[in-house]
Design an enzyme around this catalytic site. Sequence first.
Site, PDB file in Angstrom:
ATOM      1  N   ARG A   1      -7.345   6.504  -4.274  1.00  0.00           N
ATOM      2  CA  ARG A   1      -6.799   5.400  -3.474  1.00  0.00           C
ATOM      3  C   ARG A   1      -5.858   4.542  -4.316  1.00  0.00           C
ATOM      4  O   ARG A   1      -5.911   4.542  -5.541  1.00  0.00           O
ATOM      5  CB  ARG A   1      -7.925   4.521  -2.929  1.00  0.00           C
TER       6      ARG A   1
ATOM      7  N   ASN B   1      -4.038  -0.788 -12.970  1.00  0.00           N
ATOM      8  CA  ASN B   1      -4.303  -2.130 -12.462  1.00  0.00           C
ATOM      9  C   ASN B   1      -3.076  -3.019 -12.596  1.00  0.00           C
ATOM     10  O   ASN B   1      -1.954  -2.537 -12.467  1.00  0.00           O
ATOM     11  CB  ASN B   1      -5.535  -2.702 -13.170  1.00  0.00           C
TER      12      ASN B   1
ATOM     13  N   ASP C   1      -8.151  -6.463 -15.740  1.00  0.00           N
ATOM     14  CA  ASP C   1      -7.971  -6.105 -14.332  1.00  0.00           C
ATOM     15  C   ASP C   1      -6.561  -6.529 -13.907  1.00  0.00           C
ATOM     16  O   ASP C   1      -5.581  -6.030 -14.451  1.00  0.00           O
ATOM     17  CB  ASP C   1      -9.068  -6.765 -13.498  1.00  0.00           C
TER      18      ASP C   1
END
Length: 284
Positions: free
Chosen positions: A97, A145, A194
Amino acid sequence: MRAQEISAPHAFHAEGPCWDVDWGGLKYVDMLAGDVLSPRPDGGVDRVHVGKVAAALRPRGSGGAIIATERGFALATAPDLSDVQQMQPLWNDPGIRFNDGGCDPMGNFYCGTMAYDQTPGAASLYLLTSGGLASQVLTGLTVSNGIGWTGLGDTGFHNDTPTRIVWTFDWSPDGIADRRPFVTLPDDVAGDPDGLCVDEQGGVWVALYGGSAVHRYSPEGELDHVVDLPVTNVTACTFGGDGLRTLYITTTRENVPDGEQPLAGAVFACEPGIGGLPARPFAG
């Protein structure tokens, strides 16, 4: 510095905050719910469902937004995203994804992927040009990310979360070149990199998933600001508000035991004394 919550935990997995004046302010995603969220002045939130996954979004120069969904992109022309139209999926593998993305200085949209089971090397970074052509520009990643560029646009930054490295690269209209480590997190720092954003001075703000913090690294790669949060899993950050002086931070209840950390999934904010950059819009 400590961030304060500015919303209830409306999302399970809040991610990808982005501020745009034409939207009326902040939007972010509840990623695995497939929703784009817009906070309301009364403390509530409006939701637009865009698919199984809502991974990342950016404004469009012509109005509306581009949204990365599970395996492709969606476009809207209305500021409230009431007219979302799905584009064709880019791959068939249901185990992969989209995850996070952003626009380069030319208005192309870069968005990275990950395997649901985080298989090492299964992720990549895609480029969607303003003309609608999509291609892979980096492969062999694991959890692609946060990505962002300096104000001049000649330097960019990118996280592949499990490496614990904030990467930097040279950028030109020809694309990404000379990708190399910018910051390697020391062993005594909790959490993994992240989402990220870049400020007006070229500093890089990195959300630490598992680290209860956002770190700011100077253009030379030195840690010079720490924003503490009362939840463990911090997912992403962006500048917004008046003069782009407020840092908005998203968090998640993912991997948090039931009954613990009641503010996980909320949006937090602080004013660090440094301004940000406006979100670069998608030119398509």
